[in-house]
Design a protein around this motif. Structure first.
Motif, short mmCIF file in Angstrom:
data_model
loop_
_atom_site.label_atom_id
_atom_site.label_comp_id
_atom_site.label_asym_id
_atom_site.label_seq_id
_atom_site.Cartn_x
_atom_site.Cartn_y
_atom_site.Cartn_z
N GLU A 93 30.58 26.62 13.32
CA GLU A 93 31.23 27.94 12.87
C GLU A 93 32.29 28.72 14.41
OE1 GLU A 93 30.00 32.59 11.62
OE2 GLU A 93 31.51 32.10 13.44
N ARG A 94 31.03 27.97 16.07
CA ARG A 94 32.02 28.05 16.91
C ARG A 94 32.82 27.83 17.57
NH1 ARG A 94 28.92 30.86 21.21
NH2 ARG A 94 30.57 30.61 23.32
N LYS A 151 25.54 21.57 26.25
CA LYS A 151 25.37 22.85 26.16
C LYS A 151 26.32 23.68 25.36
CE LYS A 151 24.44 23.17 30.73
NZ LYS A 151 24.44 23.74 32.11
N THR A 152 26.02 25.20 24.92
CA THR A 152 27.36 25.81 24.07
C THR A 152 28.39 25.68 25.52
OG1 THR A 152 25.88 26.57 23.52
CG2 THR A 152 27.64 28.04 23.87
N SER A 153 28.26 26.20 26.89
CA SER A 153 29.18 25.92 27.57
C SER A 153 30.23 24.37 27.95
CB SER A 153 29.30 26.95 29.04
OG SER A 153 27.92 25.29 29.61
N GLN A 167 26.32 26.76 12.99
CA GLN A 167 26.69 27.68 13.56
C GLN A 167 27.28 27.07 14.93
OE1 GLN A 167 22.94 28.26 15.92
NE2 GLN A 167 24.07 30.40 16.26
N SER A 199 40.99 27.74 16.10
CA SER A 199 41.78 28.56 15.53
C SER A 199 43.21 29.21 15.37
CB SER A 199 41.16 29.23 14.01
OG SER A 199 40.97 28.41 12.84
N THR A 200 43.96 28.57 15.78
CA THR A 200 45.48 29.31 16.66
C THR A 200 46.26 30.02 15.53
OG1 THR A 200 46.64 27.05 16.75
CG2 THR A 200 44.94 27.93 18.95
N GLU A 207 30.35 34.67 13.06
CA GLU A 207 28.65 34.84 13.40
C GLU A 207 28.40 35.54 14.95
OE1 GLU A 207 25.65 31.90 15.32
OE2 GLU A 207 27.11 31.69 15.73
N ALA A 234 38.35 24.22 24.53
CA ALA A 234 39.27 25.23 24.89
C ALA A 234 40.43 23.90 25.70
CB ALA A 234 39.23 25.39 26.51
N ARG A 280 36.25 28.25 15.09
CA ARG A 280 36.75 30.16 16.05
C ARG A 280 37.47 29.61 17.35
NH1 ARG A 280 32.96 33.74 18.43
NH2 ARG A 280 31.65 32.15 17.56
N ASN A 335 39.46 37.85 17.01
CA ASN A 335 38.38 37.74 17.04
C ASN A 335 37.95 37.70 18.70
OD1 ASN A 335 37.71 37.07 15.08
ND2 ASN A 335 38.31 34.67 14.74
N SER A 383 43.28 35.22 15.90
CA SER A 383 41.75 34.37 16.96
C SER A 383 42.95 35.68 18.03
CB SER A 383 42.91 32.99 17.46
OG SER A 383 43.87 33.30 17.22
N ASP A 443 32.22 24.93 24.65
CA ASP A 443 33.61 25.69 24.74
C ASP A 443 34.15 25.55 25.87
OD1 ASP A 443 32.36 27.52 23.50
OD2 ASP A 443 31.88 28.74 24.80
N GLN A 444 34.17 24.51 26.49
CA GLN A 444 35.21 23.70 27.59
C GLN A 444 36.00 22.70 26.33
OE1 GLN A 444 32.32 22.93 30.84
NE2 GLN A 444 33.81 24.37 32.55
N GLN A 448 35.72 29.32 31.30
CA GLN A 448 35.17 30.09 30.15
C GLN A 448 36.25 30.93 30.22
OE1 GLN A 448 30.96 29.62 29.81
NE2 GLN A 448 31.60 29.31 27.93
#
Lengths: 491, 491
Positions: free
Chosen positions: B194-195, B121-123, B191, B201-202, A460, B130, B198, A390, A387, B126-127, A127
């Motif tokens: 949205e994550r 998980k959230t991580s 939620q 969005s580029t 959020e 990405a 976010r 953000n 972005s 995120d990965q 991350q």
């Protein structure tokens, strides 16, 4: 990834003596051309312990004109720095356009160390590296040339190097127990570094791995690559192509939007207002003296059309604060110093320490409002800004800052009334200019740009608070209530 | 992020009747211009359940010429798809240049679902995001226009929608228990979505959130935005600027490099070779029949200069394999179909299922070797290719494929000897062409490009094996040994 830097690269002294003088001359020339070409150069010097990082940095300083180089040797972060988001210290030190900034130690240092010591997980490292890659991408979009050197030593060479430094009384001070500890962790470091480098080697900012066994080879290689990349950019600047005309933001199909949906008839009478104002200001003052208040920084953003009541709203907050605790940052056209930096730079540098309140009267949102509508930046620039903003706010919030963003909304008619009042009231005349009247004519474009902004940046982690400000009393109380509520929730 | 899509946007039937005919005409025009403009359009239609995603897709198909639209409604992945990396099914379906591909369900669907159900998980999310962002960036670099629509319904509207669908016998089949389950998880989904939005969005590929309360508003909005973005790109194509001349890859300062450091004098006599060959082939055959072999796919990459012995090395492997288990993919100049896709497309589509062996005789590395040296692609293209290739291989490896990459190395003198032998041996003459002689003249440039490639793509997850192939016996045995060893380690 490191294999080519373990071959025992070296050059003889006569090659060095022959190659260095013309290289220095060419580097100096490039440096002067850079001053005119107006883009910043960011050089990172990273790598394993004992790999001559600072010596290489010194060599570059010797070879070039040090007046146009800013060198930053970064050790542990200071108190000041610890209280801001991780990237704050680096933002502060970014070189302006036309200059070279050399970082001995960089935004890579701590994530790699933390992961090698097992204090963060691989997914955390990933991350962090994704954020770093986006940051460097932003630098490149803003015009920077980014060069990342990784100084590498094979395991046996590093051991020999540390031993010989230790044996010589003149250099033994340079070998610390930490260096030996790191040497024992060589394989771990190598693995973590490889993962970090892999995630952040991009087409525009690839890592350049340089073998550090022979200092002459190392320094000459760095110098030559620096020259080559500088010259490539100087001799082939990005072509200046007139961007396609930016369309004015389009209204929605049915004319409904989030601003028009606000109920601007909300009012509060004077007596109730004055009573609640005092109560809220009292609460706010107490909250800023709460023992947990010092654990957070507070960032308040005020946006809204001209005469929407930003100044008045801000004053009702500051009246309740100790003057040592807050700073108001009015955002006007950027200064020369600010224009030489990425557009977010001037906001980064004003981020508050813990226990402080930073109030932005207009803010980084200028890029997607006035700069977009007036064509002060290209379409590509404002499109990527959402972005980037953000990302910026994400860093602010992850640093346990409380970020509140207020959009103060009034009707076009109310704005006219306030403008006219300003023109006829002597002590308010300084508040109204020709430009205010010109902006007013572009109301629909500003409104559509605002709706886009709210859609793309009300997240959020950092939601917008829409404030119905047609009635000043109602608006001010809503702002104060929101702030007090948020502090009560967090402290 | 979703607030503007909860305002109850709607339009009247007469607006619809007035707006749709000219919109359809303009969309058809744009579609025909697109066929000539030769860039692909990737449209994602995502969003909450019951938000009319497939109806919107159908409308777009009605409005435009469906012969130039490829629509993909993606449900659970098939067996075929499950055995490949996650992105394989989407790569297969990418629209070629000049066409529009609409994805109803996309690479976002599963990560968002998995996270909402708490299975990752959230991580991890995120990965995943990405990776998705890098994938979309690659599409954009390869020329694609990427449009991402998120269909949104407020919580109360969604409930009403599901109830009314359920009440009507004609539509009740469309509401499944899963829909109600998801409705209960509305806030969680919101939620997570949205994550995800976010993070992806580029500037080039922003999410466009569309309210789905009123189908007319929804469809007309999608159609108008599609038209606007298509026309902007068609009417203002990226300017054709001659790229700066690409410098031939520079040799290292001391002339030492990882290829020259190889000991090409390594030999193996014929008797030992024949003996060991049989032993290794026997082991290899047994390993491919091991019960765990079916849990992995095997990807073998062979690169090397002309006449380095790639074909011979491959044959010594395939001799030991069941013909149903392997495919050899010789990589020549791309076909017309392949040129209409991102350069990695033709390699993606050949990725093997589990239990299969895919052998690439030359590979995706062509971009950073022949295409770089011969100037078949721009400098920016090959520079970004290293990280795109690392991303690709990362996905292959994470899918539990065994990826082995062999660089077969011979000296320039040995190449000459083999070329001459080919020219004088009648049954080998087909193996030598004018082009081989021409490439040979660029030996130093190819060598430097190869060293760059090895530095940038020999990673912990997918290391290169350098094979000293001056002596064919030695080289073939090293390849077989490496492969057998790897299989023994993994099975």
């Amino acid at each position: 990834m490191f294999e080519s830097a373990e071959l025992g690269h070296r050059i003889d002294k006569d090659v060095w003596d022959r190659e260095v003088p013309p290289l220095r001359e060419a580097l100096l020339d490039a440096q002067y051309d850079l001053a005119a070409a107006k883009f910043p150069v960011v050089i990172l010097v990273a790598g394993v312990d004992g790999a001559g990082k600072s010596e290489t940095v010194n060599t570059l300083n010797e070879w070039m004109d040090p007046r146009h180089i800013q060198t930053h040797g970064l050790a542990e972060p200071s108190d000041e720095e610890r209280e801001r988001p991780y990237m704050w210290r680096y933002w502060r030190l970014l070189p302006p356009k036309g200059k070279i900034g050399i970082f001995d130690g960089s935004w890579y240092t701590w994530p790699i160390l933390e992961r090698a010591y097992g204090r963060i997980k691989t997914s955390d490292l990933d991350q962090d590296m994704a954020r770093v890659a986006r940051f460097e991408q932003m630098l490149i979009h803003e015009g920077a040339l980014v060069l990342k050197f990784w100084m590498h030593l094979g395991k046996t060479v590093q051991k020999k190097r540390l031993k010989s430094l230790e044996k010589d009384p003149k250099t033994s001070w340079r070998v610390t127990p930490r260096d030996w500890k790191h040497f024992e962790m060589y394989d771990t470091f190598r693995q973590v570094a490889e993962r970090a480098l892999r995630a952040t080697s991009t087409g525009d900012a690839p890592w350049i791995v340089v073998e550090a066994t022979d200092p002459r080879y190392q320094r000459l290689t760095v110098g030559r690559i620096l020259l080559e990349r500088l010259r490539a950019r100087l001799d082939h600047p990005a072509p200046v192509v007139p961007p396609p005309p930016s369309q004015p933001p389009a209204p929605t199909l049915d004319g409904v939007n989030i601003l028009k949906a606000l109920d601007l008839s909300k009012r509060m009478d004077k007596k109730d207002y004055e009573e609640e104002l005092l109560i809220l200001q009292g609460k706010l003052n107490l909250l800023t003296r709460h023992r947990n208040f010092r654990k957070h920084a507070v960032v308040l953003v005020f946006e809204g059309v001209d005469a929407a009541g930003k100044g008045g709203g801000i004053r009702r907050i500051t009246q309740a604060l100790d003057a040592r605790r807050y700073h108001i940052h009015p955002t006007a056209a950027p200064t020369e110093e600010e224009r030489a930096q990425p557009y977010l730079w001037r906001f980064w540098r004003n981020l508050p320490r813990r226990g402080e309140v930073a109030i932005y009267d207009r803010s980084w949102y200028g890029r997607v409002l006035v700069e977009r509508v007036e064509g002060f930046c290209s379409e590509a620039d404002w499109r990527r800004a959402y972005s980037e903003i953000n990302d910026f706010e994400d860093q602010v919030v992850r640093n346990r800052s409380l970020l509140l963003k207020f959009w103060l909304s009034i009707s076009q008619e109310e704005q006219l009334r306030r403008f006219e009042e300003r023109e006829t009231t002597p002590f308010k005349r300084f508040k109204i200019t020709e430009e205010d009247w010109r902006n007013r004519e572009k109301w629909p474009a500003y409104e559509a740009a605002t709706c886009d902004m709210l859609d793309r940046t009300s997240t959020e982690i950092a939601p917008w608070t829409l404030v119905e400000s047609e009635d000043k009393h109602f608006g001010r109380i809503k702002i104060l209530r929101t702030l007090v509520q948020r502090l009560e929730d967090e402290l």
